[in-house]
Design a protein around this motif. Structure first.
Motif, PDB file in Angstrom:
ATOM      1  N   ILE A 280       0.614  -1.194  -0.074  1.00 15.80           N
ATOM      2  CA  ILE A 280       0.039   0.047  -0.108  1.00 15.80           C
ATOM      3  C   ILE A 280       0.781   1.267   0.014  1.00 15.80           C
ATOM      4  O   ILE A 280       0.783   2.200  -0.755  1.00 15.80           O
ATOM      5  N   LEU A 298       1.859  20.143 -15.366  1.00 20.16           N
ATOM      6  CA  LEU A 298       0.576  21.044 -15.387  1.00 20.16           C
ATOM      7  C   LEU A 298       1.172  22.410 -15.037  1.00 20.16           C
ATOM      8  O   LEU A 298       0.810  23.532 -15.677  1.00 20.16           O
TER       9      LEU A 298
ATOM     10  N   THR B   2      -8.445  27.305 -23.666  1.00 22.17           N
ATOM     11  CA  THR B   2      -7.704  26.201 -23.381  1.00 22.17           C
ATOM     12  C   THR B   2      -7.203  26.052 -21.803  1.00 22.17           C
ATOM     13  O   THR B   2      -7.074  24.851 -21.464  1.00 22.17           O
ATOM     14  N   ASN B   3      -7.120  27.259 -21.324  1.00 17.13           N
ATOM     15  CA  ASN B   3      -6.638  27.125 -19.841  1.00 17.13           C
ATOM     16  C   ASN B   3      -7.652  26.514 -19.200  1.00 17.13           C
ATOM     17  O   ASN B   3      -7.408  25.652 -18.351  1.00 17.13           O
ATOM     18  N   ILE B   6      -7.494  22.542 -19.587  1.00 17.27           N
ATOM     19  CA  ILE B   6      -6.471  22.094 -19.005  1.00 17.27           C
ATOM     20  C   ILE B   6      -6.648  21.967 -17.458  1.00 17.27           C
ATOM     21  O   ILE B   6      -6.466  20.889 -16.790  1.00 17.27           O
ATOM     22  N   MET B   7      -7.399  22.929 -16.823  1.00 16.09           N
ATOM     23  CA  MET B   7      -7.619  22.925 -15.556  1.00 16.09           C
ATOM     24  C   MET B   7      -8.484  21.847 -15.050  1.00 16.09           C
ATOM     25  O   MET B   7      -8.280  20.963 -14.229  1.00 16.09           O
ATOM     26  N   THR B  10      -6.819  18.569 -15.370  1.00 17.10           N
ATOM     27  CA  THR B  10      -5.961  18.586 -13.937  1.00 17.10           C
ATOM     28  C   THR B  10      -6.812  17.952 -12.800  1.00 17.10           C
ATOM     29  O   THR B  10      -6.499  17.021 -12.436  1.00 17.10           O
ATOM     30  N   LEU B  13      -7.884  14.509 -13.452  1.00 18.19           N
ATOM     31  CA  LEU B  13      -6.848  13.501 -13.239  1.00 18.19           C
ATOM     32  C   LEU B  13      -6.704  13.142 -11.697  1.00 18.19           C
ATOM     33  O   LEU B  13      -6.191  12.220 -11.133  1.00 18.19           O
ATOM     34  N   LEU B  14      -6.609  14.470 -11.035  1.00 18.73           N
ATOM     35  CA  LEU B  14      -6.217  14.229  -9.743  1.00 18.73           C
ATOM     36  C   LEU B  14      -7.281  13.630  -8.716  1.00 18.73           C
ATOM     37  O   LEU B  14      -6.926  13.036  -8.035  1.00 18.73           O
ATOM     38  N   LEU B  17      -6.869  10.029  -9.509  1.00 16.05           N
ATOM     39  CA  LEU B  17      -5.412   9.572  -8.794  1.00 16.05           C
ATOM     40  C   LEU B  17      -5.776   9.292  -7.363  1.00 16.05           C
ATOM     41  O   LEU B  17      -5.486   8.227  -6.728  1.00 16.05           O
ATOM     42  N   THR B  18      -6.502  10.213  -6.783  1.00 19.96           N
ATOM     43  CA  THR B  18      -6.795  10.186  -5.439  1.00 19.96           C
ATOM     44  C   THR B  18      -7.693   8.780  -5.005  1.00 19.96           C
ATOM     45  O   THR B  18      -7.468   8.017  -4.144  1.00 19.96           O
ATOM     46  N   ALA B  21      -5.823   5.873  -5.666  1.00 20.21           N
ATOM     47  CA  ALA B  21      -4.904   5.523  -4.491  1.00 20.21           C
ATOM     48  C   ALA B  21      -5.338   4.849  -3.327  1.00 20.21           C
ATOM     49  O   ALA B  21      -4.820   4.055  -2.508  1.00 20.21           O
ATOM     50  N   CYS B  22      -6.655   5.661  -2.976  1.00 21.78           N
ATOM     51  CA  CYS B  22      -7.510   5.122  -1.680  1.00 21.78           C
ATOM     52  C   CYS B  22      -7.833   3.646  -2.150  1.00 21.78           C
ATOM     53  O   CYS B  22      -7.771   2.722  -1.213  1.00 21.78           O
ATOM     54  N   GLY B  25      -5.932  -0.427  -1.710  1.00 17.89           N
ATOM     55  CA  GLY B  25      -5.784  -1.346  -0.606  1.00 17.89           C
ATOM     56  C   GLY B  25      -6.800  -2.549  -0.554  1.00 17.89           C
ATOM     57  O   GLY B  25      -6.673  -3.549  -0.325  1.00 17.89           O
TER      58      GLY B  25
END
Lengths: 578, 428
Positions: A280, A298, B2-3, B6-7, B10, B13-14, B17-18, B21-22, B25
């Motif tokens: 983990i 970014l 475009t900004n 992108i935001m 982002t 994606l974040l 990811l989070t 990641a959680c 397990g």
């Protein structure tokens, strides 16, 4: 070159204030990593805590399960052994008369006993035998007792052993057919019958331990733990195939069998126990790294757009600052930066206009100065002439003319000194004195002049030649016969000074007063601009809130009030005007 | 524009990811169960086949199953090797109403009520070529005139002899039609107790079934032809004599007991060259060949003036009455007695088909000929087919025969056995 670049980057990292871009990237990193790290650390600690708790429980449960399995296996064997034992010890049933049967009846007894043993056989049982001292046995004809007696575990049992003897797990080499991989679990019970054919015989029960081994291996595989089973003497009954030296920090689950004195011990290396947590952790780490890189990327991309524009703005400003006023920034977006660029463009445009304007004004001013310089010759000539006339008058003894000329020269000197815009009250009032002297000599009678000014206020400044036009105004308009009283008083009012100039002359109408203030008044003698000029002077110097006010009643006199802020003579200010 | 894009990307994606990641397990433990469940798409038919075979013969049967699966796509043959617990497990499965579809079978009197009569299948199916199968084998698969199984393999019993030992002792090799006296004389000459060498090996514990051929050859029997009487049959002088002769041979040292407790099996003793003659079915033949024993086979000896009788040990294949796919089961049964399969099994069982015997030239092979000759003489019905309580009677008979081998008088022992076993005879 390369070193320099590295140094520069290093320097930037140490002093991030220098680059907005770096700041943005760092901000991005913090914004993305901080919640992630918090979340990651939180989820890691929590999940590993849970995992370890679960693994701990799981391991302990699994060992209990094994213990239960083993116990039930052993108790089943014990039960069978007890049953056989009880059968053999029952005197009404005991049938075996001769150790090795020969006759039909002997054989019948033997076959009865063997049928009884057969009936007790279960699928899991490898064999159930009664083995006599001589090596003859009852039970299925599947073993060789000669081989049995050579087995170490059989020999290890003391001859006078009473009670149950558990030799543990072993390969049943005493069977006619066996494989080296095969494992059985044995139980030997000496028969407590000291007489008859079965004296010193033993009951031998053997269970197939393959299933048990499967369980052990499954346990080892699932928990990654090393399993050992020992009896009370510390002899190994079972040990995991994997070589392992116990460590201090191993996680150990231990259970004792309820049936006999065996202990089950499962040892899990500390590292393995925390393996899942480590997984983990590494996943979280990878996630963090990845998102960090992503944020970096970014941030870099995003900031390069923003900082690029800011940089262009900065460069444009720099250029403009260096005087290249034709610099303009192309406006792309209507965001804040766009507005900024637009404002910059407008401002620089205005500055450009102003500079052009100033250039023109400067030019005009230069011309005016040149002209003034030209005119300055005349006052000198005037002073010199006046002085000559004054000396002539003194020589001729005409004191009145000499005095008038002196005062006129002084007045003119004050009037003509254009280098100082603001003069102290002291100086201004002195000039007024000179003016009054001239007027007194001129009219040959007293004009009542009263001056109420605190000496402390004398240091404050007032626009040059602002009182003289007003007094002149009074002499020429208010006093038709040249007689009257003039009073000047100055008072402080907070941060301001208030000057009151009173006369008891003929006064003026409201209409004239307005004309006077607006500067449109024209008298027969063509004057009247004075009052308005004075007002304008104050307003120019101190702002539109300040200036002059007139109160007048026809036939009774006029009060002119001037208000301006307190300000001391400023050396620097005066110098700059030189 | 475009900004913004992108935001948003982002942010997404974040978030992704989070979340991942959680979730990492918990995911590891979730799908443990999926391992065990297999073949959820059950278009496949499974045919259960129970066998008593173990070891190499079991492997042969696995090959047979694979061959059948290949010829019948969508069918899976599940072999259930009951081994030693065959009777126990088979009886249990019938009792539970969940028997295998197809099974090896020999004890028809015990199980026939649970088996499917195959006569209708047999008459319909020409491809079976019933004529090709030795007719006498069908005696063993019928109960009350109904056929409950197809013979899949068999063996009769013959005499193996060690040629080298005969040569060493200067005894001529035995020939078909030789008498028991010839046999005993030869055994005597072949014995040398000092060298622990004997003319004949006798089992410490004999299955009376195997001895029936010899008993019949002497005109004796274990049970009357109607299966109702053992008195005067099991203890008849002819029966007693046939058994007594072995006891006598043991006494005079021309034979040795083998296969008893702590003793080598007869097969092993024969291989070791310690007994010159050994009576058995076809089973050890391959083993003797492998062990490089120079041996021959010969028909069982005759009692002078009496015809030699043989006994067949048969393996058959049957279909369970409760099977839900009898047609498929019949397919497998038929397949199991085809030349192709019988050939595969010919190492442990003799082929039941005449055509195959000719093909394999077993009818010309001197090692196999005696077994087929004995088959021709196997026209008596074994006692277990005549009386359904035979298992109980058999216990006493076994004990009596065993005691004879240990020195008891055959007549006395058989009398005792008859006396003890009689009580089971009235219940048929």
């Amino acid at each position: 070159m390369y070193n320099q670049r590295i140094q520069m980057i290093f320097h930037r990292l140490l002093a991030p204030r220098r680059s907005l871009r770096l700041k943005l990237v760092i901000l991005f990193l913090i914004a993305s990593l901080l919640p992630l790290i918090t979340l990651g650390v939180l989820s890691f600690t929590k999940s590993s805590e849970l995992l370890q708790d679960q693994l701990g429980k799981y391991g302990s449960n699994a060992v209990t399960q094994l213990q239960y399995q083993l116990d039930s296996e052993l108790s089943q064997m014990e039960l069978v052994a007890e049953y056989v034992h009880a059968y053999l010890l029952n005197p009404s049933r005991i049938a075996i008369h001769r150790e090795i049967p020969r006759s039909y009846s002997d054989l019948h007894e033997q076959s009865d006993l063997e049928d009884f043993l057969k009936a007790l056989k279960t699928v899991k049982q490898r064999g159930l035998f009664i083995i006599t001292k001589s090596g003859y046995f009852y039970g299925e004809n599947s073993i060789k007792t000669t081989t049995l007696k050579e087995q170490a575990w059989w020999k290890a049992m003391p001859a006078d052993y009473a009670g149950e003897y558990w030799p543990g797990f072993y390969t049943p080499r005493h069977y006619k057919e066996y494989s080296e991989k095969e494992k059985v679990l044995g139980l030997v019970v000496p028969i407590r019958n000291q007489q008859g054919a079965l004296k010193d015989s033993r009951i031998l029960i053997e269970m197939n331990a393959d299933k048990m081994y499967e369980l052990f291996h499954l346990f080892e595989k699932n928990t990654q733990a090393m399993l050992t089973i020992k009896n009370s003497e510390g002899q190994l009954i079972y040990q995991s195939a994997q070589a392992y030296t116990p460590q201090e920090n191993d996680v150990v689950w231990s259970k004792s069998l309820t049936l006999n004195d065996w202990t089950l011990e499962a040892r899990l290396p500390y590292k393995s126990f925390f393996q899942s947590s480590n997984i983990i952790r590494s996943y979280t780490g990878v996630g963090l790294l990845f998102s960090g890189l992503l944020a970096l990327l970014l941030g870099f991309l995003f900031s390069s757009r923003v900082t690029g524009r800011i940089k262009r703005l900065k460069e444009s400003m720099f250029l403009a600052g260096k005087g290249r006023l034709q610099t303009r920034i192309p406006v792309q977006d209507r965001d804040e930066l766009g507005v900024l660029a637009h404002s910059f463009n407008r401002m620089i445009g205005q500055i450009q206009d102003l500079v052009e304007e100033i250039t023109v004004t400067e030019k005009l001013k230069k011309e005016a100065e040149l002209r003034a310089f030209h005119y300055q010759i005349n006052p000198h000539l005037l002073f010199n002439t006046l002085n000559s006339i004054q000396w002539k008058a003194r020589l001729q003894g005409n004191e009145d003319i000499r005095k008038m000329l002196y005062h006129l020269a002084m007045l003119l000197e004050g009037n003509l000194d254009i280098t100082q815009e603001l003069v102290t009250l002291r100086k201004e009032l002195e000039i007024i004195d000179h003016f009054l002297h001239i007027q007194r000599i001129r009219y040959e009678h007293e004009v009542n002049y009263e001056q109420i000014v605190d000496d402390a206020l004398m240091k404050y400044v007032i626009p040059r030649m602002s009182l003289q036009p007003l007094l002149e105004n009074i002499f020429f308009h208010a006093f038709e016969d040249g007689c009257g009283t003039i009073r000047v008083s100055i008072e402080e009012e907070g941060e301001d000074l208030v000057l009151r100039l009173e006369d008891n002359g003929k006064g003026m109408t409201e209409e004239n007063k307005q004309k006077l203030l607006q500067g449109t008044y024209r008298s027969k003698r063509g004057r009247g601009l004075g009052v308005n000029n004075v007002d304008q002077k104050f307003k120019l110097h101190f702002g539109p809130l300040y200036g002059l006010d007139i109160q007048s009643v026809v036939g009774q006199g006029t009060v002119i009030t001037i208000r301006w802020p307190k300000k001391e003579e400023d050396e620097h200010d005066n110098q700059s005007t030189h | 524009m475009t900004n913004k894009r992108i935001m948003i990307t982002t942010l997404l994606l974040l978030v992704a990811l989070t979340v991942s990641a959680c979730g990492g397990g918990g995911g590891a433990t979730s799908n443990q169960g999926s391992e065990g469940s297999s073949g959820s798409k059950d278009a496949e038919k499974t045919l259960r086949f129970a066998t008593w075979d173990t070891g190499d013969s079991l492997k042969v049967q696995q090959d047979i199953a694979k061959l059948f699966e290949k010829q019948h796509p969508g069918v899976k043959v599940q072999i259930e090797p009951y081994a030693d617990g065959f009777d126990q497990k088979l009886a249990a499965s019938f009792g539970a109403g969940n028997p295998p579809d197809v099974m090896l079978m020999w004890d028809f009197p015990t199980y026939y009520t649970n088996l499917e009569p195959l006569d209708s299948f047999m008459s319909k199916d020409e491809s079976l070529k019933l004529d090709d199968i030795y007719e006498s084998l069908f005696n063993y698969v019928k109960v009350d005139g109904q056929t409950y199984g197809l013979p899949s393999g068999f063996t009769t019993r013959a005499l193996y002899y060690n040629k080298k030992m005969f040569d060493d002792a200067g005894v001529p090799y035995p020939k078909d039609g030789w008498t028991w006296d010839d046999f005993k004389a030869a055994a005597k000459k072949l014995s040398n107790p000092a060298k622990k060498q004997y003319g004949f090996g006798i089992r410490t514990s004999n299955d009376p079934y195997d001895l029936q051929g010899i008993v019949w050859s002497n005109g004796g029997s274990f049970v009357s032809a109607d299966g109702k009487e053992i008195e005067g049959q099991m203890n008849s002088p002819e029966t007693a004599q046939a058994i007594q002769q072995f006891g006598d041979m043991l006494k005079d040292g021309s034979a040795a007991l083998v296969g008893g407790k702590n003793q080598m099996s007869g097969d092993d003793v024969f291989k070791a060259g310690k007994i010159a003659m050994w009576e058995s079915g076809v089973w050890p033949l391959e083993g003797f060949k492998t062990a490089k024993v120079d041996f021959g086979t010969v028909e069982m000896p005759v009692f002078p003036g009496k015809p030699v009788k043989g006994i067949v040990a048969l393996s058959a294949i049957s279909v369970a009455k409760q099977s839900k796919q009898k047609d498929l089961a019949w397919e497998f049964t038929k397949f199991f007695v085809s030349n192709e399969v019988i050939k595969m099994r010919s190492n442990s069982d003799l082929p039941i088909r005449k055509s195959l015997v000719q093909e394999l030239k077993f009818d010309q092979n001197p090692l196999y000929v005696p077994f087929y000759n004995m088959l021709e003489r196997s026209d008596n019905t074994p006692s277990f087919l005549l009386n359904s309580n035979w298992k109980l009677v058999n216990r006493y008979l076994t004990t009596a025969i065993d005691s004879v081998m240990l020195g008891e008088n055959a007549q006395d022992a058989l009398n005792a056995a008859v006396k003890d076993a009689k009580k089971y005879m009235d219940k048929k």
